[in-house]
Design an enzyme around this catalytic site. Structure first.
Site, PDB file in Angstrom:
ATOM      1  N   TYR A   1      31.511 -58.184 -28.954  1.00  0.00           N
ATOM      2  CA  TYR A   1      32.043 -56.384 -29.521  1.00  0.00           C
ATOM      3  C   TYR A   1      33.669 -55.999 -28.937  1.00  0.00           C
ATOM      4  CZ  TYR A   1      30.774 -51.787 -29.015  1.00  0.00           C
ATOM      5  OH  TYR A   1      30.589 -50.372 -28.705  1.00  0.00           O
TER       6      TYR A   1
ATOM      7  N   LYS B   1      36.354 -53.929 -31.322  1.00  0.00           N
ATOM      8  CA  LYS B   1      36.442 -52.780 -30.702  1.00  0.00           C
ATOM      9  C   LYS B   1      38.136 -53.418 -30.526  1.00  0.00           C
ATOM     10  CE  LYS B   1      33.286 -50.557 -31.366  1.00  0.00           C
ATOM     11  NZ  LYS B   1      32.777 -49.714 -32.189  1.00  0.00           N
TER      12      LYS B   1
END
Lengths: 76, 249
Positions: free
Chosen positions: B156, B160
């Site tokens: 993640y 990002k």
């Protein structure tokens, strides 16, 4: 001649080139000072103007004013 | 503004959470909103109904963004059905948390594909359209963890952080064509994604937030709406945090 004039119009608009410089043998990058993004815009401009869909492979081969005119004549 | 001249905004993953708040806010600001969902069609319809009953315009679109090709198709469909695209908000995201040493390849790829590759694919399709219009806004929803790191979220965090890099590169590549590209980095915001946190963990997180509380989706939506507005015309390539002061940079 009509196609040449229409192609020339797109080139002048997209590359900001002088109309006088847009001769059949002029190369987009070397002679008219186009960068890679301007080439993409030129191809998109030709697509819009002539109702074409130009593949990336075909676009690679269009490096001079005459090549653009020939492509349009053949594919329009 | 006449109805036909309304600008169009697509918010991916806007059936709930932050995306839902963004869709509602952009509609309020006068955009025709393309409400996208991956699985929650009913929720997306409810968001569109809410927009319409408040006098706004919205249409629902479904696409599975674990497949970047569908992200591009989504953009093309929105342009065809709504007559253009002025603002793209790449918001859709998933988590598959776990320690890196135990993380399965499929969990790595699923998160990268959905959060990063689909954002790239959607942006590419949108830029082709925006270049012709010589105007456009792309807003990538990153995360505070992209800047700070977070254990258990290697996939993640990487996705990002990737969005921040993508934002900078596209901002430089297409600025000359009137397109601005920015990233928003929310901190801990009340949403389904953070609802699973236990009370203890939540209290622990809140201790690290200078403002002492979690954020609301509307507080993120307000920044997105600003970046989408005419007022933000000179802001590009930036990553702006909405995190209660957690991560000054």
């Amino acid at each position: 001649m009509a196609i040449f004039d229409d192609v020339k119009e797109v080139i002048v608009e997209k590359l900001g080139a002088d109309a006088d410089q847009v001769t059949p043998e002029a190369r987009f990058v070397e002679d008219l000072g186009a960068d890679s993004l301007e080439i993409v815009e030129l191809v998109m401009g030709l697509e819009d103007k002539f109702g074409l869909s130009i593949s990336d492979e075909d676009a690679e081969g269009i490096r001079t004013v005459q090549a653009a005119v020939d492509y349009v004549e053949k594919n329009q | 503004m006449t109805e036909s001249k309304k600008k169009v905004a697509l918010v991916t993953g806007s059936s709930r959470g932050l995306g839902r708040a963004m869709a509602l806010k952009l509609a309020q600001d006068g955009f025709t909103v393309a409400v996208h969902y991956g699985r929650g069609q009913e929720q997306a319809e409810a968001v569109a109904d809410e927009i319409r009953s408040a006098g706004g315009q919205a249409q629902v679109f479904g696409a599975d963004l674990s497949d970047p090709a569908q992200a591009a198709e989504l953009v093309e469909t929105v342009i065809k059905e709504l007559g253009g695209l002025d603002v793209l908000v790449n918001n859709a995201g998933i988590t598959r948390d776990g320690l890196a040493i135990r993380m399965k390849d499929e969990d790595w790829h699923a998160v990268i594909q959905t959060n990063l590759s689909s954002a790239f694919s959607a942006s590419r399709a949108a830029i082709k359209h925006m270049m012709r219009a010589r105007a456009g806004r792309i807003i990538n929803i990153s995360s505070v963890v992209a800047l700070s790191g977070n254990p258990g979220q290697a996939n993640y965090v990487a996705s990002k952080a990737g969005l921040i890099g993508l934002t900078k590169a596209l901002a430089k590549e297409y600025g000359g064509r009137g397109i601005t590209v920015n990233a928003v980095a929310p901190g801990f915001i009340e949403s389904d994604m953070t609802a699973d946190l236990g009370a203890d963990l939540r209290a622990e997180y809140e201790k690290n937030i200078p403002l002492g509380r979690m954020g609301q989706p509307e507080e993120v939506a307000a920044l997105v709406a600003f970046l989408a507005s005419d007022a933000a015309g000179y802001v590009s390539g930036q990553t702006i945090g909405v995190d209660g002061g957690m991560n000054p940079h």
